[in-house]
Design an enzyme around this catalytic site. Sequence first.
Site, PDB file in Angstrom:
ATOM      1  N   HIS A   1       3.524  22.075 -13.479  1.00 15.33           N
ATOM      2  CA  HIS A   1       4.346  20.889 -13.696  1.00 15.33           C
ATOM      3  C   HIS A   1       3.565  19.703 -14.262  1.00 15.33           C
ATOM      4  O   HIS A   1       4.186  18.710 -14.647  1.00 15.33           O
ATOM      5  CB  HIS A   1       5.001  20.452 -12.376  1.00 15.33           C
ATOM      6  CG  HIS A   1       5.949  21.459 -11.808  1.00 15.33           C
ATOM      7  ND1 HIS A   1       7.116  21.824 -12.437  1.00 15.33           N
ATOM      8  CD2 HIS A   1       5.904  22.191 -10.669  1.00 15.33           C
ATOM      9  CE1 HIS A   1       7.749  22.736 -11.707  1.00 15.33           C
ATOM     10  NE2 HIS A   1       7.034  22.977 -10.635  1.00 15.33           N
TER      11      HIS A   1
ATOM     12  N   ARG B   1      -3.181  25.811 -10.384  1.00 14.66           N
ATOM     13  CA  ARG B   1      -1.871  26.456 -10.319  1.00 14.66           C
ATOM     14  C   ARG B   1      -1.451  26.742 -11.756  1.00 14.66           C
ATOM     15  O   ARG B   1      -1.234  25.813 -12.549  1.00 14.66           O
ATOM     16  CB  ARG B   1      -0.823  25.588  -9.618  1.00 14.66           C
ATOM     17  CG  ARG B   1       0.535  26.290  -9.610  1.00 14.66           C
ATOM     18  CD  ARG B   1       1.506  25.760  -8.585  1.00 14.66           C
ATOM     19  NE  ARG B   1       2.001  24.431  -8.910  1.00 14.66           N
ATOM     20  CZ  ARG B   1       2.935  23.789  -8.199  1.00 14.66           C
ATOM     21  NH1 ARG B   1       3.461  24.368  -7.134  1.00 14.66           N
ATOM     22  NH2 ARG B   1       3.327  22.581  -8.545  1.00 14.66           N
TER      23      ARG B   1
ATOM     24  N   ASP C   1     -10.893  33.847 -17.991  1.00 14.67           N
ATOM     25  CA  ASP C   1     -11.972  33.814 -18.973  1.00 14.67           C
ATOM     26  C   ASP C   1     -12.602  32.437 -19.069  1.00 14.67           C
ATOM     27  O   ASP C   1     -13.824  32.310 -19.278  1.00 14.67           O
ATOM     28  CB  ASP C   1     -11.444  34.216 -20.355  1.00 14.67           C
ATOM     29  CG  ASP C   1     -11.218  35.715 -20.513  1.00 14.67           C
ATOM     30  OD1 ASP C   1     -11.501  36.474 -19.562  1.00 14.67           O
ATOM     31  OD2 ASP C   1     -10.734  36.120 -21.598  1.00 14.67           O
TER      32      ASP C   1
ATOM     33  N   GLU D   1       8.458  30.897  -2.801  1.00 15.91           N
ATOM     34  CA  GLU D   1       9.305  29.720  -2.933  1.00 15.91           C
ATOM     35  C   GLU D   1      10.754  30.089  -3.241  1.00 15.91           C
ATOM     36  O   GLU D   1      11.485  29.316  -3.846  1.00 15.91           O
ATOM     37  CB  GLU D   1       8.743  28.781  -4.007  1.00 15.91           C
ATOM     38  CG  GLU D   1       8.412  29.451  -5.321  1.00 15.91           C
ATOM     39  CD  GLU D   1       7.690  28.528  -6.282  1.00 15.91           C
ATOM     40  OE1 GLU D   1       7.789  27.302  -6.143  1.00 15.91           O
ATOM     41  OE2 GLU D   1       7.010  29.050  -7.185  1.00 15.91           O
TER      42      GLU D   1
ATOM     43  N   ASP E   1      11.266  24.196  -3.432  1.00 15.21           N
ATOM     44  CA  ASP E   1      11.912  25.269  -4.179  1.00 15.21           C
ATOM     45  C   ASP E   1      12.496  26.310  -3.232  1.00 15.21           C
ATOM     46  O   ASP E   1      13.560  26.884  -3.516  1.00 15.21           O
ATOM     47  CB  ASP E   1      10.916  25.918  -5.143  1.00 15.21           C
ATOM     48  CG  ASP E   1      10.705  25.085  -6.390  1.00 15.21           C
ATOM     49  OD1 ASP E   1      11.695  24.628  -6.966  1.00 15.21           O
ATOM     50  OD2 ASP E   1       9.541  24.883  -6.780  1.00 15.21           O
TER      51      ASP E   1
END
Length: 261
Positions: free
Chosen positions: A44, A69, A83, A149, A175
């Site tokens: 977000h 996240r 990576d 969630e 959520d």
Amino acid sequence: MNRLKQRIAAGEQVAAAWLELGNPDVAEIMVRHGWTTLVIDGEHGVGDLDDWVAVARAVEAAGGEVVLRVPDGSDTTLKRVLDRGFRSLIVPMVNTAEQARGIVASCRYPGLGRRGYAAPILRASDWGARPGYARHEAAEELLLMLQCEHVEAVENLPEIAAVAGVDMIFIGPNDLAGSIDHLERMEEPAPQELLRRIEAGAAAAGKPLATILGAGRGWAELRALGYRFMVGPNDISLLIAGARASAAERDDGPASPVGSY
């Protein structure tokens, strides 16, 4: 090894804050002022992979630890963030054991998974300075949290928690509440019952829990419930709170010396 993974494995309860603005200077300021574990919100928050790497470098240079996240659990997203050197991940919207197995496979090299190979030229291997990275270290150092969630994830929690390579279950309380039509009403009985079911299921599976402050739970409540990783304020909210407080002082009280020069 991943110090954050070691701390959680040792039973420590780790407190963190969110980084939403994608700004290295903001991240460094937060580390220098008490928030030594920070979660970059790639789902977000502001920015892309290059921004997240710049933020991670600032956090690490200041002596902190960083979690990312990711925006999704696709092969491509996970391969690219691994990576680029991220080794503590939160993957959102994981509702089934099949999804969980796919995410784990995306994070591990062949023999354990399907991660594409470029180890000698990656930031993750210190640009080839860690010759054992692909064979051993990549899997050993990864801290993988899957975000529960949705009510479907609650139903499937025992199977998700049983997937090898899943280190923690991360609860997204708003959520979760929204999935049963209780968005922003997390303290009502139905969402609270889902939280209790997740906590009981994780305990039965021996799987550590992580979450966000809220749903009527502060630091003390989450520690008492045994949560091992807890994320509290974010940089935007801290800036808003500081701006509002300073504006109130300007209008209603004496000037504050904080931040003056």
